[in-house]
Scaffold this active site. Sequence first.
Site, PDB file in Angstrom:
ATOM      1  N   GLN A  10      11.166 -12.495  -4.124  1.00  0.00           N
ATOM      2  CA  GLN A  10       9.801 -12.741  -3.442  1.00  0.00           C
ATOM      3  C   GLN A  10       9.249 -14.144  -4.131  1.00  0.00           C
ATOM      4  O   GLN A  10       8.215 -14.576  -3.871  1.00  0.00           O
ATOM      5  CB  GLN A  10       8.913 -11.668  -3.652  1.00  0.00           C
ATOM      6  CG  GLN A  10       9.086 -10.305  -3.129  1.00  0.00           C
ATOM      7  CD  GLN A  10       8.205  -9.061  -3.264  1.00  0.00           C
ATOM      8  OE1 GLN A  10       7.159  -9.288  -4.178  1.00  0.00           O
ATOM      9  NE2 GLN A  10       8.915  -8.055  -3.126  1.00  0.00           N
TER      10      GLN A  10
ATOM     11  N   HIS B 298       6.406  -9.225  -6.686  1.00  0.00           N
ATOM     12  CA  HIS B 298       4.844  -9.148  -6.629  1.00  0.00           C
ATOM     13  C   HIS B 298       4.070 -10.215  -7.432  1.00  0.00           C
ATOM     14  O   HIS B 298       3.303 -10.189  -8.386  1.00  0.00           O
ATOM     15  CB  HIS B 298       4.391  -7.906  -7.343  1.00  0.00           C
ATOM     16  CG  HIS B 298       5.054  -6.575  -6.664  1.00  0.00           C
ATOM     17  ND1 HIS B 298       4.648  -5.370  -7.123  1.00  0.00           N
ATOM     18  CD2 HIS B 298       5.682  -6.459  -5.554  1.00  0.00           C
ATOM     19  CE1 HIS B 298       5.254  -4.273  -6.276  1.00  0.00           C
ATOM     20  NE2 HIS B 298       6.004  -4.998  -5.432  1.00  0.00           N
TER      21      HIS B 298
ATOM     22  N   GLU C 277      -3.944  -1.312   1.648  1.00  0.00           N
ATOM     23  CA  GLU C 277      -5.435  -1.211   1.603  1.00  0.00           C
ATOM     24  C   GLU C 277      -5.883  -2.373   1.828  1.00  0.00           C
ATOM     25  O   GLU C 277      -5.587  -3.676   1.907  1.00  0.00           O
ATOM     26  CB  GLU C 277      -5.853  -1.003  -0.125  1.00  0.00           C
ATOM     27  CG  GLU C 277      -5.398   0.213  -0.578  1.00  0.00           C
ATOM     28  CD  GLU C 277      -5.940   0.411  -2.046  1.00  0.00           C
ATOM     29  OE1 GLU C 277      -5.641   1.531  -2.751  1.00  0.00           O
ATOM     30  OE2 GLU C 277      -6.525  -0.504  -2.619  1.00  0.00           O
TER      31      GLU C 277
ATOM     32  N   TYR D 208      -9.921  -1.571  -9.189  1.00  0.00           N
ATOM     33  CA  TYR D 208      -9.628  -1.312  -7.937  1.00  0.00           C
ATOM     34  C   TYR D 208      -8.446  -0.067  -7.815  1.00  0.00           C
ATOM     35  O   TYR D 208      -7.851   0.324  -6.780  1.00  0.00           O
ATOM     36  CB  TYR D 208      -9.073  -2.314  -6.958  1.00  0.00           C
ATOM     37  CG  TYR D 208     -10.377  -3.102  -6.368  1.00  0.00           C
ATOM     38  CD1 TYR D 208     -11.012  -2.822  -5.217  1.00  0.00           C
ATOM     39  CD2 TYR D 208     -10.800  -3.900  -7.330  1.00  0.00           C
ATOM     40  CE1 TYR D 208     -12.022  -3.509  -4.933  1.00  0.00           C
ATOM     41  CE2 TYR D 208     -11.954  -4.771  -6.741  1.00  0.00           C
ATOM     42  CZ  TYR D 208     -12.864  -4.419  -5.627  1.00  0.00           C
ATOM     43  OH  TYR D 208     -13.612  -5.009  -5.279  1.00  0.00           O
TER      44      TYR D 208
ATOM     45  N   TYR E  32       8.543   5.320  -4.834  1.00  0.00           N
ATOM     46  CA  TYR E  32       9.747   4.726  -4.030  1.00  0.00           C
ATOM     47  C   TYR E  32      10.902   5.692  -4.309  1.00  0.00           C
ATOM     48  O   TYR E  32      11.879   5.834  -3.344  1.00  0.00           O
ATOM     49  CB  TYR E  32      10.019   3.315  -4.436  1.00  0.00           C
ATOM     50  CG  TYR E  32       9.352   2.281  -3.686  1.00  0.00           C
ATOM     51  CD1 TYR E  32       9.692   2.061  -2.173  1.00  0.00           C
ATOM     52  CD2 TYR E  32       8.467   1.515  -4.201  1.00  0.00           C
ATOM     53  CE1 TYR E  32       8.717   1.012  -1.414  1.00  0.00           C
ATOM     54  CE2 TYR E  32       7.590   0.489  -3.475  1.00  0.00           C
ATOM     55  CZ  TYR E  32       8.057   0.339  -2.000  1.00  0.00           C
ATOM     56  OH  TYR E  32       7.447  -0.504  -1.392  1.00  0.00           O
TER      57      TYR E  32
END
Length: 387
Positions: free
Chosen positions: A95, A157, A250, A260, A271
Amino acid sequence: MKRQRKAVCLGGMSLALLALGTATLAEEVIEESLGTEYQTLRLVRVAGGFEHPWSVALLPGDRFLVTERPGRLLLIEDGEAQEVEGVPEVHTHLQGGLLDVVPHPGFDENRWLYFTYSRGDDEATASALGRARLVDEQLVDQEALFEQNRRFEPGRHYGSRLAWLPDGSLLMSIGDRGEPDSAQDTGDHAGSVLRLGADGLAPEDNPHVGHAEILPEIYSWGHRNVQGLVVDTQSGAAWATEHGPRGGDELNRIEAGRNYGWPRVSRGRDYGTEGPLRDAVRSALSLDEEMVDPIHEFLPTFAPSGLALVTGDRYPNWQGNLVAGGLSAERAYRIVIEEDEVVHMEELLLGKVGRIRDVRQGPDGYLYVLSDDEEDGGLYRLEPVDD
């Protein structure tokens, strides 16, 4: 090596000449009549042939910038895509790579571009922010502005969405980097949304400047991986979409100094076991006033990436709506919000363009969608048929 892509027409067909790889630069109508609840749209492919594109920036004069995750920045203008020189070295793995790009609000005068990327080596990488001036097809006066305070194993991430607030400060998301507990550690930039000045430093009025246990750049925390971020320039409200684990994606309104919840609270599933994530249950939100309830949870999995706010008069019945892109869902949603509550959603582009990585509204008022593909990512425009 620098690449130049030029679209030419031969026998009614659009071909692309490219030194490395292939690209399609001539515009093509993909769907002449795409019905929605309020109006009919035309889907136009503006450009394609991108390798893992991650972000599109819309510049004045019908010009586009597209980042490719392997570390290339392409300037698209008048049927040509020119590779921009001077992009910083990035570490590309899974990523990671070259990620978001946004122009400074005063770009017409100062030519500043801000961009995020993964920085480091095969052992550890960080989400980083840089800026440079765009002059012709080159980045000049390049500066490394910010790097998260801890490096992690490469690949997961990075977050890395950027959005300007009306006061000229910049929001930057950083994912939990694959270590969920980091999102609750306010001494770690991972799993947070930062507020930075144009110089990459924490503004003095950030919510926790001077706090011994909270880094001064942190604006909000408890985020897993925010990859959709947009600011209402009129109200200053900041909206974000973020990935949950298996489910639990979300939509949040980002407020200064708020937690949050990730990973202490999530509706997503583990997972490995597909069971509840640790002891995180939805009802826990009401037991911890420090944690913010999401505005909406996308169920089933949506894999949100890219978020736009509709303004202007191109889509008169969509005023103030959000449009969120989805990767694995291969669709977008038009989201109607009233008093911080989602009151209606409409599914758009199901299966039309593939995995949606980015959604933006351009200076021309049109909505643009960037699809994520290993070899043939595309940039698309949504046009009202009666426009």
